[in-house]
Design an enzyme around this catalytic site. Sequence first.
Site, PDB file in Angstrom:
ATOM      1  N   HIS A 506      32.006  40.982  40.406  1.00  0.00           N
ATOM      2  CA  HIS A 506      31.745  40.864  38.692  1.00  0.00           C
ATOM      3  C   HIS A 506      29.350  41.639  39.485  1.00  0.00           C
ATOM      4  O   HIS A 506      28.978  42.552  38.677  1.00  0.00           O
ATOM      5  CB  HIS A 506      31.874  39.965  37.718  1.00  0.00           C
ATOM      6  N   ARG A 613      38.816  56.038  33.497  1.00  0.00           N
ATOM      7  CA  ARG A 613      40.259  55.193  33.397  1.00  0.00           C
ATOM      8  C   ARG A 613      41.023  54.152  32.330  1.00  0.00           C
ATOM      9  O   ARG A 613      39.629  53.418  31.723  1.00  0.00           O
ATOM     10  CB  ARG A 613      39.459  53.250  34.408  1.00  0.00           C
ATOM     11  N   ARG A 649      43.758  58.724  32.690  1.00  0.00           N
ATOM     12  CA  ARG A 649      44.409  58.767  33.756  1.00  0.00           C
ATOM     13  C   ARG A 649      45.528  57.219  32.475  1.00  0.00           C
ATOM     14  O   ARG A 649      45.645  57.100  31.633  1.00  0.00           O
ATOM     15  CB  ARG A 649      43.972  57.979  34.775  1.00  0.00           C
ATOM     16  N   GLU A 743      47.466  59.359  45.915  1.00  0.00           N
ATOM     17  CA  GLU A 743      46.796  57.891  46.267  1.00  0.00           C
ATOM     18  C   GLU A 743      48.375  57.237  46.983  1.00  0.00           C
ATOM     19  O   GLU A 743      46.919  56.400  47.628  1.00  0.00           O
ATOM     20  CB  GLU A 743      46.789  56.758  45.036  1.00  0.00           C
ATOM     21  N   ASN A 766      40.389  55.549  46.446  1.00  0.00           N
ATOM     22  CA  ASN A 766      40.329  54.266  46.851  1.00  0.00           C
ATOM     23  C   ASN A 766      41.846  53.711  47.652  1.00  0.00           C
ATOM     24  O   ASN A 766      41.313  53.003  48.304  1.00  0.00           O
ATOM     25  CB  ASN A 766      39.841  53.574  45.732  1.00  0.00           C
ATOM     26  N   ASP A 767      42.511  54.252  46.769  1.00  0.00           N
ATOM     27  CA  ASP A 767      43.768  53.744  46.886  1.00  0.00           C
ATOM     28  C   ASP A 767      44.525  54.496  48.345  1.00  0.00           C
ATOM     29  O   ASP A 767      45.118  53.635  49.102  1.00  0.00           O
ATOM     30  CB  ASP A 767      44.373  53.806  46.114  1.00  0.00           C
ATOM     31  N   ARG A 777      42.160  47.028  50.091  1.00  0.00           N
ATOM     32  CA  ARG A 777      40.514  47.378  49.529  1.00  0.00           C
ATOM     33  C   ARG A 777      40.512  46.086  49.346  1.00  0.00           C
ATOM     34  O   ARG A 777      38.378  46.156  48.723  1.00  0.00           O
ATOM     35  CB  ARG A 777      40.647  48.526  48.678  1.00  0.00           C
ATOM     36  N   CYS A 814      38.593  61.728  43.134  1.00  0.00           N
ATOM     37  CA  CYS A 814      38.149  60.962  42.494  1.00  0.00           C
ATOM     38  C   CYS A 814      37.655  59.579  42.184  1.00  0.00           C
ATOM     39  O   CYS A 814      37.185  59.148  41.511  1.00  0.00           O
ATOM     40  CB  CYS A 814      39.123  60.835  40.723  1.00  0.00           C
TER      41      CYS A 814
HETATM   42  C1  PEP Z   1      41.243  55.442  43.973  1.00  0.00           C
HETATM   43  O1  PEP Z   1      42.408  54.668  44.065  1.00  0.00           O
HETATM   44  O2  PEP Z   1      40.946  55.711  44.328  1.00  0.00           O
HETATM   45  C2  PEP Z   1      40.717  55.424  42.060  1.00  0.00           C
HETATM   46  C3  PEP Z   1      39.890  56.314  42.092  1.00  0.00           C
HETATM   47  O3  PEP Z   1      41.707  54.932  41.225  1.00  0.00           O
HETATM   48  P1  PEP Z   1      41.548  52.877  41.476  1.00  0.00           P
HETATM   49  O4  PEP Z   1      39.965  53.341  42.290  1.00  0.00           O
HETATM   50  O5  PEP Z   1      41.145  53.034  39.374  1.00  0.00           O
HETATM   51  O6  PEP Z   1      42.891  52.457  41.383  1.00  0.00           O
HETATM   52 MG    MG Z   2      43.572  53.697  42.746  1.00  0.00          MG
END
Ligand code: PEP
Ligand code: MG
Length: 888
Positions: A506, A613, A649, A743, A766-767, A777, A814
């Site tokens: 946080h 999100r 999403r 992802e 990210n995923d 992650r 994204c």
């Molecule tokens: C990602 O995985 O890159 C993504 C945008 O989704 P989140 O970070 O919300 O899992």
């Molecule tokens: Mg993701």
Amino acid sequence: MTAKSHQPAHSNVFLQSARQKEPEAAAQQKGGVAKTHFITLTVPVEGWLAPLTEAPDPVFAEAMMGDGVLIDPIDGKLVSPCAGVIASLPETLHAVTVRAENGAEILMHVGIETVSLKGRGFAAHVREGDRVRQGDLLLSFDLDILALHAVSLQTPVVVTNGEIFRIVNRAEPGRVNSGDAIMTVEAVEEKAVARREAETSGGYVSQASRTVSVLLANGLHARPAARLANEAKKFKAHAFIEKESKRVSARSPVALMTLGVRHGDAVTVDCEGPDAAATVAALADAIASGLGEKIIPATADPSRRIAVADGRADIPAPVALDGSAILSGVSASPGLVIGPATRVQRVEIDVCEHGVGRTAELRALHDALATVRARLRDSASAGSGAQGEILNAHLELVDDESLLDAARAYVDQGKSAAFAWRAATKAQITALKALHDPLLAERADDLADLENQVLSILSGSDAAAGQADMADAIVVAEELYPSQFLRLAAAGITGICLTGGGPTSHVSILASEKGVPALVAADRRVLSIPNGTEVILDADRRRLHVSPAADTVARVRQSLEQKKKAMAAARERSQTPCATRDGARIEILANLGGEQGAAAAVALGAEGCGLLRTEFLYLGRATPPDEEEQLSAYQLIADALGGRPLIVRTLDIGGDKPAPFVTAQAEENPALGLRGVRLTLQRRDLLETQLRAIMRLRTASPVQIMLPMVSALDEIIQVSGLLQAIAADIGRREVPPLGVMIETPASAVAADILARRAEFFSIGTNDLAQYVLAMDRGNTDLAARIDSLHPAVLRMIKMTASAGAMSGRQVGVCGSLASDPVAAPLLIGLGVTKLSATPRRVPIIKEVIRTVTIEDCRAAADRVLDLASAEEVREFSVSAWPHLETWL
Ligand code: PEP
Ligand code: MG
């Protein structure tokens, strides 16, 4: 943390039916057989009785250890529930087993995870082998110590030899007092037992054995013993575990516990029976792989062994820093700043244990909570986005009934308000941390923050009342509470460097929202930097430069000045659409995670929202938002976008983002589990409500729907079918375009297949990086290495972009790579035509794209696909476009 409602006791009902059974029992004891078929167990510890299924540990809740009941003790005395012999009492004194006269073994396990207390807070009044009467005192334990350190005080009382005994009657949930009956245990027919034994011997005997080292952190205590016994029961062979000269049946958890096996001990698995070899292999492997417990590798150095067990071994002692040094960390919020290092410490507030009277203490507690509540409300409404959400979550904790009940119960016992609050919050913190779930650990940090805020008011050391002037300071600390960070940010700090934390904590989220550069998981030597030492915090390069040379400082100041000017220019141009120097149009949108922020994103030049999100509506609440609530939340966002496109999403929950209303099974591996579209396809109710809300939006903005965590065409087909059905139901002629997030490696590699039904792709780097690199992650230790610019991830992006080009599907990004100035030219070189970035980064990304040509980007993208690491890719990008340095 649900509020617990205790039912009144119904022990009378129990006693009546127990009495009715007893004559039958007597009738069964034909021919004067000495064995008692029924025994009635009385309360071993006073408290609140609940079904065993409520135990916060699956080994007990799923009755792996045996059937029984759960008692939440209100007294620190454990007495024998029947006459018998002490069958087991481990060195750690946290559990005791009594073997009743008819052979039933009754395990009483005081609290959950109490083995790790290693006997602290416990005193034994009996020894193994002692004969005891019903009601004899077995153990005393300190409720406060347990409340502070154990996962839970709840004490399972179970019959461990359930093959021979079964429970035929048990008391209703509610308060149980000394002498009350809690259950009746019946010996099942001896013939059946004999038959089972004959079956397991199988008629012929083979023998096998293997010696294995036990590396379980806390040895073979109750939980792993239950797991091992369960495993042993799957085989026909009879398995024994031997330690030194003692040999016990592997099918009996209690017998296993009596071995007193500790970390580092060697045990021999010895089996006799038709499948002896397979049994030995399975049991030895189960022990070697830890039986679901934490494993600590064996080491020759015993002093280190103890330190590791205490969880302190890997913390190096701070090394004095007297000269210039460059220390590393993980970037949690980008930026570069210079300033004096200022050490901030979390001080443990001393509290007085004993209260001055129930009324006064309760009033003090309620007043302190009211003050904290009012402050949180003020800051939550003053802050936008993440700050509002985080503080609203804290507000819920202030009002949490179970926390208040627990604190009140301590005050009832004569404790001070401060002691009571600390004990109540600490118990919950320990319980949450023990779940080893990053999101719940986050809630534990929120609780710790709240504990501190309330205690600082109660103790009169109210830190929130005023904060020394910290203008330009770079705060160095082990950890900061979110509330502490907000106060420091208001006092003018320019950066933070923490040895703890993670990029998703946080404090990191708040720092990034407020634009305060932050390093987390930093080298512990930062803690020995003397106050006032000049430091350069370079979060973009993940380092803290201590006492830099004068010319370095001058250079950095100059580049900061340039950056400021470049930023001002970028902001000025931010409203113009974005294209490369040679005219390739690239759309730059913003990621949004809440109702607030849409207008700000537009002001920063976002051409729409490329990723909404929607989890913000669902997390941290007991029930999901209904269709109307969702509709109005999405409507606000769409309105703020003023006709610009909005990609919503669908709910990406499950796995590491649990919600109380999703009763998913505990998963061994949540990242690979039921999350995103996999979960919503199972919970059609959630998906349908959300899709209906999205489809009912009345807006000039083109709305698109995007599915998270897709790995197969079938998932898109199912959602598409649902959309058609909803459209027919609400009288809409068309359904919004349906796209997918890329992802998972499966979706990237098979994007051409997904393109048969997906109308667009948006790559969630990210995923995607997490799954391609097989790096969690949320794991701080890997945070520095999980870089989405890894060539393997870039190759996946290339495959997706090619599939998109072949099928005429637009490909965007994204994930956070879209916000990275070094990555943006490479992404468009790989074929991406749309980037959705964090709002603050929108003007920068637009500016970067304007300075490059698509031709150069394509050439660079081709080159980086063959580089060996993310570092090499970063270096290459900066050497190809040196002006990108401005943004680093
Ligand atoms: C990602 O995985 O890159 C993504 C945008 O989704 P989140 O970070 O919300 O899992
Ligand atoms: Mg993701």
